[in-house]
Design an enzyme around this catalytic site. Structure first.
Site, PDB file in Angstrom:
ATOM      1  N   CYS A 182       0.892  -1.146   0.023  1.00 48.43           N
ATOM      2  CA  CYS A 182      -0.017  -0.108  -0.134  1.00 48.43           C
ATOM      3  C   CYS A 182       1.072   1.096   0.083  1.00 48.43           C
ATOM      4  O   CYS A 182       2.128   0.973  -0.275  1.00 48.43           O
ATOM      5  CB  CYS A 182      -0.903   0.044   1.130  1.00 48.43           C
ATOM      6  SG  CYS A 182      -0.124  -0.070   2.943  1.00 48.43           S
ATOM      7  N   THR A 183       0.320   2.392   0.341  1.00 46.62           N
ATOM      8  CA  THR A 183       1.391   3.705   0.167  1.00 46.62           C
ATOM      9  C   THR A 183       2.339   3.601   1.071  1.00 46.62           C
ATOM     10  O   THR A 183       3.395   3.963   0.550  1.00 46.62           O
ATOM     11  CB  THR A 183       0.195   4.858   0.503  1.00 46.62           C
ATOM     12  OG1 THR A 183      -0.886   4.644   0.095  1.00 46.62           O
ATOM     13  CG2 THR A 183       0.800   6.098   0.047  1.00 46.62           C
TER      14      THR A 183
END
Ligand SMILES: [Zn+2]
Ligand SMILES: [Zn+2]
Length: 308
Positions: A182-183
């Site tokens: 994810c980020t």
């Protein structure tokens, strides 16, 4: 031109064990932020911190990090730093949440001594040398759209709480190696726990997420830009603010299609879906859209954003 120094970080630790209620933590964070002129957002509660913040100097940012760790007696391993000419935040705020990243399973936090993290280098080694794995982007559809890893599956979800249901439907064998990202890594921290609960033991996450990967490996296995949750909208391969996307003024999704507003003649970047809507496609703001719909022949000034 001003430069803003930005960092993204999270840390799971039981604030209650320090005898602190969320409201008190909030006040303490605010005090620290004032001391070092910090802007941004910190999400807290009983689980720890999840934050993206900015400062006007790298010294202030560094001093804040150190003061924060000292104050709460914690050691944060990965800070994902970047700089920007765009002001990422207008002010500082603290939000108190039951979970610092929403999954629907509050209180379920990763244990420090268990490590299912792959460094950017280890991540690339798997991609280059192994075949028998599944890589899944755990982010939302509009984040995936701006950029993702070569070969990653797109769950096409609206929000992270939809991820377990998506995963269930894939019927992936239990012994399969699963790579998730994810980020900045925090969604995967909880994602791993959920997949372990379902009996998957070989689940690994990209340490520090895409932001940490790009710091070490720009222009390699990650393609495109990385959506971020502030005014930059996205960062490019070198962690600079996106030149390509701005928030669509009508809906707040990333927009990339340039239009000239028929009401005020200024330029705006709209998203694909708003471009399909008659009353939005020719205007740069909600205000211009309204005025234009009332009187399409009349021109008017662009409405300045009120400063908060
Ligand atoms: Zn839009
Ligand atoms: Zn306009």
């Amino acid at each position: 031109m001003s430069v803003y120094y930005i960092t993204t970080f999270y840390h799971f630790f039981p604030l209650k064990a320090q005898g602190k209620e969320a409201e008190q933590v909030k006040e303490e964070l605010k005090k620290l932020a004032v001391e070092f002129s910090i802007h941004g957002l910190i999400i807290t509660g009983s689980e720890g911190f999840n934050a993206t913040i900015s400062a006007m100097s790298s010294e202030n940012l560094q001093a804040f990090k150190e003061a924060l760790m000292k104050h709460f007696h914690i050691q944060i391993k990965t800070f994902k730093d970047s700089t920007s000419h765009i002001k990422p935040f207008r002010r500082f705020s603290v939000k108190i949440r039951e979970e610092i990243v929403t999954t629907g399973i509050p209180g379920r936090v990763p244990e420090e001594f268990k490590n299912f993290h792959l460094s950017p280098e280890e991540w690339d080694q798997v991609i280059k040398k192994e075949n028998d794995y599944v890589m899944i982007d755990t982010r939302n559809w509009y984040e995936y759209k701006l950029g993702t890893f070569r070969g990653a599956l797109n769950p096409n979800i609206e929000k992270f709480t939809d991820f377990p249901e998506y995963f269930e439907k894939q019927n992936i064998p239990k012994d399969k190696k699963i790579m998730i990202f994810c980020t900045g890594g925090i969604r995967c921290e909880k994602g791993i726990l959920e997949l372990q609960d379902k009996g998957y033991e070989k689940v690994y996450q990209l340490d520090g997420g895409i932001l940490n990967y790009l710091k070490e490996k720009p222009n390699e296995e990650f393609l495109g830009e990385c959506f971020v949750f502030d005014n930059r909208v996205a960062v490019d391969q070198n962690l600079n603010p996106s030149q390509k996307y701005k928030l669509c003024p009508h809906c707040g999704q990333p927009g990339e299609i340039k239009i000239h507003c028929k009401r005020c003649d200024s330029e705006a970047l709209l998203c694909e879906s708003c471009l399909q809507l008659d009353w939005k496609k020719d205007t740069c703001s909600k205000n211009c859209a309204y005025q234009y719909s009332q009187n399409p022949l009349k021109k008017g000034k662009k409405q300045e954003r009120p400063s908060v």
